[in-house]
Design an enzyme around this catalytic site. Sequence first.
Site, PDB file in Angstrom:
ATOM      1  N   GLY A  17       0.784  -1.078   0.008  1.00 42.61           N
ATOM      2  CA  GLY A  17      -0.076  -0.340  -0.083  1.00 42.61           C
ATOM      3  C   GLY A  17       0.597   1.036  -0.157  1.00 42.61           C
ATOM      4  O   GLY A  17       0.333   2.433  -0.915  1.00 42.61           O
ATOM      5  N   ASP A  18       1.394   0.967   0.714  1.00 40.08           N
ATOM      6  CA  ASP A  18       3.078   2.344   1.213  1.00 40.08           C
ATOM      7  C   ASP A  18       3.290   2.438  -0.452  1.00 40.08           C
ATOM      8  O   ASP A  18       3.656   3.441  -0.920  1.00 40.08           O
ATOM      9  CB  ASP A  18       4.068   1.887   1.889  1.00 40.08           C
ATOM     10  CG  ASP A  18       3.321   1.599   3.186  1.00 40.08           C
ATOM     11  OD1 ASP A  18       4.371   0.737   3.869  1.00 40.08           O
ATOM     12  OD2 ASP A  18       2.647   2.378   3.997  1.00 40.08           O
TER      13      ASP A  18
HETATM   14  O1  TA6 Z   1       2.682  -0.400   5.398  1.00 40.22           O
HETATM   15  C1  TA6 Z   1       3.984  -1.747   6.878  1.00 40.22           C
HETATM   16  C2  TA6 Z   1       4.134  -0.767   7.316  1.00 40.22           C
HETATM   17  O2  TA6 Z   1       4.762   0.635   7.384  1.00 40.22           O
HETATM   18  C3  TA6 Z   1       5.923  -1.437   7.432  1.00 40.22           C
HETATM   19  O3  TA6 Z   1       6.807  -0.833   7.859  1.00 40.22           O
HETATM   20  C4  TA6 Z   1       5.353  -1.705   9.149  1.00 40.22           C
HETATM   21  O4  TA6 Z   1       5.701  -0.868  10.371  1.00 40.22           O
HETATM   22  C5  TA6 Z   1       3.853  -1.088   9.563  1.00 40.22           C
HETATM   23  O5  TA6 Z   1       3.137  -0.779   8.107  1.00 40.22           O
HETATM   24  C6  TA6 Z   1       3.289   0.164  10.214  1.00 40.22           C
HETATM   25  O6  TA6 Z   1       1.791   0.132  10.398  1.00 40.22           O
HETATM   26  P1  TA6 Z   1       1.395   1.465  11.379  1.00 40.22           P
HETATM   27  O7  TA6 Z   1      -0.258   0.952  11.007  1.00 40.22           O
HETATM   28  O8  TA6 Z   1       0.982   0.223  12.450  1.00 40.22           O
HETATM   29  O9  TA6 Z   1       1.834   2.975  11.546  1.00 40.22           O
END
Ligand code: TA6
Length: 311
Positions: A254-255
């Site tokens: 998604g990022d």
């Molecule tokens: O989408 C992946 C990610 O960004 C990982 O790097 C992991 O740290 C997580 O999602 C963090 O998501 P959150 O919703 O807990 O901030």
Amino acid sequence: MIYTITMNPALDRTIEVEGLVPEDANRILSDVRYAGGKGIDVSRVINELGGETIALGLVGGYTGFELEGRLINEGVLCDFTRISGETRTNIILVNKAEDVQYMLNAAGPRVTPAEIGLFFEKIRSIPPDADFVVISGSIPRGVSTKVYAQLITTLKAKGVEKVALDADGELLREGCKAGPFLIKPNLYEFRRLTGKAPKGPQEVMEESRKLMAEWGIQVVLVSMGAEGLLGVKGDEAYWAIPPKLKVVSAVGAGDATVAGFVQGFTQGLSFPECLRLAAAAGAAVVLTPGTELCHKRDVEEILPQVELKEL
Ligand code: TA6
């Protein structure tokens, strides 16, 4: 310049074990670490695609130093606000025997009101001609769920038009009320936001248009995993479908989708071509383990294979 905002960064550790045996020592086969948190992942992918960002956010403790050091080693510019609490560690536990992985996301440190004030001072130093500001991910403890609405309002008051928001639940809803330029929920977050269960791209498009009308949002991207990416902007709407790929780890897809879109947009690509790049970057993430995210060569290979359907 593109700015990313990660209020709750994480040191992501992907830990691989052969199997999991209760009440016994399970030996770790590998332990791979990357700087993480959603905004930071957007910065890492834009960096990989040849773009440039400045990563903002709250970091603290020894883990905060490690996270920043890893980002600097990757070539990402950082301008973090230091906090007294320790940056969290998120774990991806890979059980090889069962070919499954579990994401264990920590809540993050407690942030003081003074540290929030310091952080907003940094936000107010973002120049009005910023190309894009991406606000992404969860928030640490001690921070209001209205903080993204505050950030968006502060940035718009400074003349920063292009603000993207990727969050969930109350954070996303409150943020939408401040009228961000772009939101990128996945299908689950979209259902929670709309309270509806749209079936298929057409209905997702119709619900997106209602959100845009209600909150003055210019672009809605809805990521639907292997089903692809739906994008609506003005009277344009497309469904971008990537090729079927063998998934190693979809964490960060998604990022990468947000990163691909923002990179394409700041490069002046047309809306459908921004969607194609976004879908290709999101898809390329599944080819790598843990939070390695994507490689430019894979994105370039997938790009021409992304099917674009006009809705
Ligand atoms: O989408 C992946 C990610 O960004 C990982 O790097 C992991 O740290 C997580 O999602 C963090 O998501 P959150 O919703 O807990 O901030």
